[in-house]
Motif scaffolding. Structure first.
Motif, PDB file in Angstrom:
ATOM      1  N   LYS A 441      17.198  12.857   6.661  1.00 41.97           N
ATOM      2  CA  LYS A 441      16.444  11.647   7.028  1.00 41.97           C
ATOM      3  C   LYS A 441      15.167  11.446   6.233  1.00 41.97           C
ATOM      4  N   ARG A 442      14.612  12.506   5.631  1.00 40.96           N
ATOM      5  CA  ARG A 442      13.279  12.375   5.025  1.00 40.96           C
ATOM      6  C   ARG A 442      13.311  12.699   3.543  1.00 40.96           C
ATOM      7  N   VAL A 443      12.503  11.958   2.800  1.00 33.83           N
ATOM      8  CA  VAL A 443      12.454  12.145   1.355  1.00 33.83           C
ATOM      9  C   VAL A 443      10.988  12.233   0.905  1.00 33.83           C
ATOM     10  N   GLU A 444      10.733  13.075  -0.105  1.00 34.63           N
ATOM     11  CA  GLU A 444       9.377  13.172  -0.669  1.00 34.63           C
ATOM     12  C   GLU A 444       9.408  12.570  -2.070  1.00 34.63           C
ATOM     13  N   VAL A 445       8.485  11.625  -2.324  1.00 36.43           N
ATOM     14  CA  VAL A 445       8.369  11.062  -3.672  1.00 36.43           C
ATOM     15  C   VAL A 445       7.006  11.436  -4.236  1.00 36.43           C
ATOM     16  N   ILE A 446       6.987  11.759  -5.517  1.00 38.46           N
ATOM     17  CA  ILE A 446       5.742  12.134  -6.204  1.00 38.46           C
ATOM     18  C   ILE A 446       5.439  11.058  -7.243  1.00 38.46           C
ATOM     19  N   TYR A 447       4.243  10.502  -7.175  1.00 37.30           N
ATOM     20  CA  TYR A 447       3.829   9.480  -8.142  1.00 37.30           C
ATOM     21  C   TYR A 447       2.498   9.875  -8.766  1.00 37.30           C
ATOM     22  N   GLU A 448       2.336   9.507 -10.036  1.00 34.15           N
ATOM     23  CA  GLU A 448       1.026   9.624 -10.676  1.00 34.15           C
ATOM     24  C   GLU A 448       0.474   8.211 -10.809  1.00 34.15           C
ATOM     25  N   MET A 449      -0.734   7.987 -10.292  1.00 32.54           N
ATOM     26  CA  MET A 449      -1.297   6.634 -10.306  1.00 32.54           C
ATOM     27  C   MET A 449      -2.813   6.685 -10.392  1.00 32.54           C
ATOM     28  N   PRO A 450      -3.447   5.574 -10.810  1.00 36.52           N
ATOM     29  CA  PRO A 450      -4.913   5.552 -10.902  1.00 36.52           C
ATOM     30  C   PRO A 450      -5.553   5.643  -9.523  1.00 36.52           C
ATOM     31  N   LEU A 451      -6.610   6.431  -9.411  1.00 36.25           N
ATOM     32  CA  LEU A 451      -7.329   6.583  -8.142  1.00 36.25           C
ATOM     33  C   LEU A 451      -7.886   5.243  -7.657  1.00 36.25           C
ATOM     34  N   ALA A 452      -8.337   4.398  -8.600  1.00 35.36           N
ATOM     35  CA  ALA A 452      -8.933   3.107  -8.236  1.00 35.36           C
ATOM     36  C   ALA A 452      -7.958   2.235  -7.448  1.00 35.36           C
ATOM     37  N   GLU A 453      -6.653   2.387  -7.717  1.00 37.42           N
ATOM     38  CA  GLU A 453      -5.647   1.561  -7.026  1.00 37.42           C
ATOM     39  C   GLU A 453      -5.444   2.012  -5.581  1.00 37.42           C
ATOM     40  N   VAL A 454      -5.771   3.273  -5.301  1.00 37.23           N
ATOM     41  CA  VAL A 454      -5.542   3.830  -3.962  1.00 37.23           C
ATOM     42  C   VAL A 454      -6.720   3.533  -3.028  1.00 37.23           C
ATOM     43  N   LEU A 455      -7.868   3.170  -3.627  1.00 38.34           N
ATOM     44  CA  LEU A 455      -9.103   3.052  -2.843  1.00 38.34           C
ATOM     45  C   LEU A 455      -9.050   2.034  -1.722  1.00 38.34           C
ATOM     46  N   PHE A 456      -8.552   0.841  -2.020  1.00 37.12           N
ATOM     47  CA  PHE A 456      -8.779  -0.246  -1.073  1.00 37.12           C
ATOM     48  C   PHE A 456      -7.767  -0.305   0.055  1.00 37.12           C
ATOM     49  N   ASP A 457      -6.592  -0.884  -0.180  1.00 40.01           N
ATOM     50  CA  ASP A 457      -5.696  -1.121   0.958  1.00 40.01           C
ATOM     51  C   ASP A 457      -4.420  -0.294   0.885  1.00 40.01           C
ATOM     52  N   PHE A 458      -4.381   0.704   0.004  1.00 38.72           N
ATOM     53  CA  PHE A 458      -3.142   1.462  -0.200  1.00 38.72           C
ATOM     54  C   PHE A 458      -2.693   2.161   1.085  1.00 38.72           C
ATOM     55  N   TYR A 459      -3.614   2.870   1.724  1.00 45.41           N
ATOM     56  CA  TYR A 459      -3.254   3.663   2.903  1.00 45.41           C
ATOM     57  C   TYR A 459      -2.779   2.754   4.050  1.00 45.41           C
ATOM     58  N   ASP A 460      -3.500   1.637   4.261  1.00 45.73           N
ATOM     59  CA  ASP A 460      -3.111   0.699   5.334  1.00 45.73           C
ATOM     60  C   ASP A 460      -1.723   0.119   5.080  1.00 45.73           C
ATOM     61  N   ARG A 461      -1.473  -0.250   3.828  1.00 44.04           N
ATOM     62  CA  ARG A 461      -0.176  -0.860   3.501  1.00 44.04           C
ATOM     63  C   ARG A 461       0.945   0.165   3.581  1.00 44.04           C
ATOM     64  N   LEU A 462       0.653   1.399   3.178  1.00 46.44           N
ATOM     65  CA  LEU A 462       1.651   2.474   3.272  1.00 46.44           C
ATOM     66  C   LEU A 462       2.099   2.629   4.728  1.00 46.44           C
ATOM     67  N   LYS A 463       1.116   2.634   5.656  1.00 47.40           N
ATOM     68  CA  LYS A 463       1.432   2.803   7.077  1.00 47.40           C
ATOM     69  C   LYS A 463       2.191   1.590   7.633  1.00 47.40           C
TER      70      LYS A 463
END
Length: 601
Positions: A441-463
């Motif tokens: 049922k569960r999968v782990e994905v690994i991404y490399e991305m700019p820190l600046a893109e994660v700052l604002f709404d990334f966590y809220d949208r992920l949830k």
């Protein structure tokens, strides 16, 4: 009576919402550490913000006395830690003062990303780990599946895992016995020279700085003169004691114990978390290693709303730094907002919490500028400069290349939401480097991305895209080249330095348009037209206009020739032009705050 073999120091670590504070409540309740009359939920969350948001921000130490089945009474010193990635420094400090860690895994959610990172943090400090499967009372609980995950993903013995329900108190007795038998007693000789580690502090208006200590060797009693080795300052100890949610005075602390000292420390800068306390008359040879230096990832400037409050804000930051060692700040100034501080935070939630604490605990009303990460710029002269503040951004003609920090993000999600997670990461300029299925049922994905893109709404949208099931953890992996530009915001042609932002070129148009739209909503209308523009250098990339308020000068005209009306309108137009020449637009505080908030549409 002091007996080092009957002391157990441990912390409780887990992913967000896996039940650390609830389990702490049951441990406190079971040992009757406080009376039933004072019992409430989230006992270890002492701040209002923690209780309102349902998150732990500050590690909280508690000492409990437990009578085991072998007939002995044990002193249990435990620390409830935060689960959010922004407060991982709090977790590392708690871990450094313990010999064991209870690692909680949710019986319905299983092993998540922060579970793994907290376990590695505990292993780095050679802690004994006791896995606990919580929430076994839930209908969705799958204890056998979680045991398989503990074996496969964490590499721990699944049979040693204690299944409990922190909510109902089921199996808490078994957990107490496991704590006593699994965790080792502390090492250290109570007769050696005093060596104690400061793992936290807080400021009391009447008593000065209250220092939280873990005694590594020797003993400390009231009346002793101690030395803080980092600053070489010396103080006489007035009181020692332990934490039972409140401060409880005792005769002294010895090797292996956790407690506090009050020594009339009024100079806040004399005390630093990670410093070593020793006896001034018989000092130890060398200080303890302390903690790994904290590296802030998000930077923002903070200014008082009223420029006269600068000194008060400075005092507030000094006291907050005592209680929040991961906060980094230095003096800063702005043409629009006056004197303030440039601050480094561990993430956007950390920034929000600091803002709320300044307002609630210190009555400081402040303005935060747009958050930024730390960029590395190479100039034509060969000089390499670090830039985290748009005000320090050099002339673009002098820059050869710019590099921004990248992270390796680990996202664990139910496979049903995998498509959503991949789309989100691609939108945030992510590059996939790995994907593996943890189970059916569960999968782990690994991404490399700019820190600046994660700052604002990334966590809220992920949830929201995963209905709350996906978990996220990241680590910094270095710098990579980027196309960096500075966005200036102009109000009636004048740049407002506090609203400037550094951005990736492809995102600049959307960011500038968002800021202009927000400012149009917040700036009150004047008697003249206000132009709000976003610019890259001399090129305007976004614009909004606030139309003027106008008096109806034609109200007294009834009928008559059109030329008379035109004459009145032209006269009004001339007056508006003159107003605009001398008109100064005042920006309300809400305008700065609105720009900070991420887009919700």
């Amino acid at each position: 009576m002091y007996d080092r073999n009957k002391i157990r120091n441990f912390c409780i670590v887990a992913h967000i919402d896996h039940g650390k504070s609830t389990l702490s409540d049951r441990l406190i309740e079971k040992t009757k550490a406080i009376s039933e009359r004072l019992q409430r939920n989230q006992m270890t969350d002492s701040m209002d913000i923690e209780r309102e948001r349902g998150i732990t921000i500050k590690s909280q130490a508690v000492t409990l006395l437990y009578k085991a089945k072998d007939g002995n009474e044990y002193q249990l010193n435990f620390v409830d830690t935060p689960g959010h990635v922004d407060f991982s420094y709090e977790v590392s400090r708690a871990i450094a003062s313990c010999e064991g860690a209870i690692l909680i895994v949710d019986a319905s959610q299983g092993v998540e990303s922060q579970t793994l990172s907290n376990m590695y943090l505990a292993l780095e400090h050679d802690l004994t780990i006791l896995p606990v499967i919580n929430k076994i009372d839930l209908p969705a609980a799958d204890v056998e599946s979680v045991k398989l995950q503990i074996d496969k993903e964490l590499g721990l013995d699944p049979e040693s895992a204690v299944p409990v329900s922190a909510k109902t108190g089921q199996n808490i007795d078994n957990l107490f016995e496991a704590i006593v038998t699994t965790f080792p007693p502390p090492s250290g000789d109570p007769n050696s020279k005093l060596k104690a580690l400061i793992f936290d502090c807080h400021y009391d208006v009447y008593r000065g700085v209250i220092v939280h200590l873990r005694i590594i060797e020797g003993r400390i009693t009231a009346g002793m003169t101690v030395r803080f080795m980092n600053t070489s300052s010396e103080y006489k100890v007035e009181e020692t004691g332990i934490f039972v949610l409140d401060l409880v005075k005792n005769d002294g602390l010895a090797a292996g114990e956790v407690g506090y000292i009050i020594a009339g420390v009024k100079t806040v800068s004399d005390v630093a978390v990670g410093d070593t306390v020793t006896d001034a008359n018989a000092p130890c040879d060398e200080p303890l290693k302390g903690f790994k230096e904290v590296k802030p990832v998000v930077f923002s400037s903070v200014y008082p709303v009223d420029t006269n409050d600068y000194e008060e804000l400075k005092d507030a930051f000094e006291k907050l730094k005592l209680n929040d060692a991961s906060l980094v700040y230095e003096k800063d100034s702005s043409l629009a907002l006056g004197n303030g501080f440039r601050c480094g935070f561990l993430g956007l939630l950390h920034l929000e919490i600091v803002q709320e604490r300044l307002e609630r605990e210190f009555n400081q009303y402040v303005i935060f500028t747009s958050p930024s990460v730390r960029y590395q710029l190479t100039l034509h002269s060969g000089e390499i400069i670090i830039c985290d503040n748009p005000a320090d951004y050099p002339d673009p003609a002098t820059i050869v290349s710019a590099e921004e920090p990248y992270i390796r993000a680990s996202i664990i999600t139910p496979s049903a939401y995998l498509g959503n997670m991949i789309n989100l990461c691609i939108e945030k300029r992510g590059t996939q480097t790995g994907m593996h299925y943890l189970d059916e049922k569960r999968v782990e994905v690994i991404y490399e991305m700019p820190l600046a893109e994660v700052l604002f709404d990334f966590y809220d949208r992920l949830k929201s895209l995963s209905r709350g099931y996906a978990s996220f953890d990241y680590e910094l992996i270095g710098l990579r080249e980027t196309d960096l530009i500075k966005i200036d915001i102009l109000i009636n042609g004048d740049p407002v330095d506090a609203l400037s932002q550094l951005s990736f070129r492809a995102n600049a148009y959307e960011k500038a348009r968002h800021v202009c739209e927000k400012l149009k909503e917040e700036i009150p209308r004047q008697l003249y037209k206000i132009a709000i523009q976003g610019a890259i250098g001399s090129q305007i990339i976004a614009r909004e206009t606030i139309s003027p308020l106008r008096k109806d000068v034609l109200a007294k005209c009834y009928g008559g020739d059109i030329t008379r009306k035109r004459k009145l309108l032209d006269k009004q137009k001339e007056g508006k032009k003159r107003l605009k020449m001398v008109g100064n637009v005042e920006l309300p505080q809400s305008a700065f705050l609105a720009v900070l908030k991420a887009k919700t549409d």
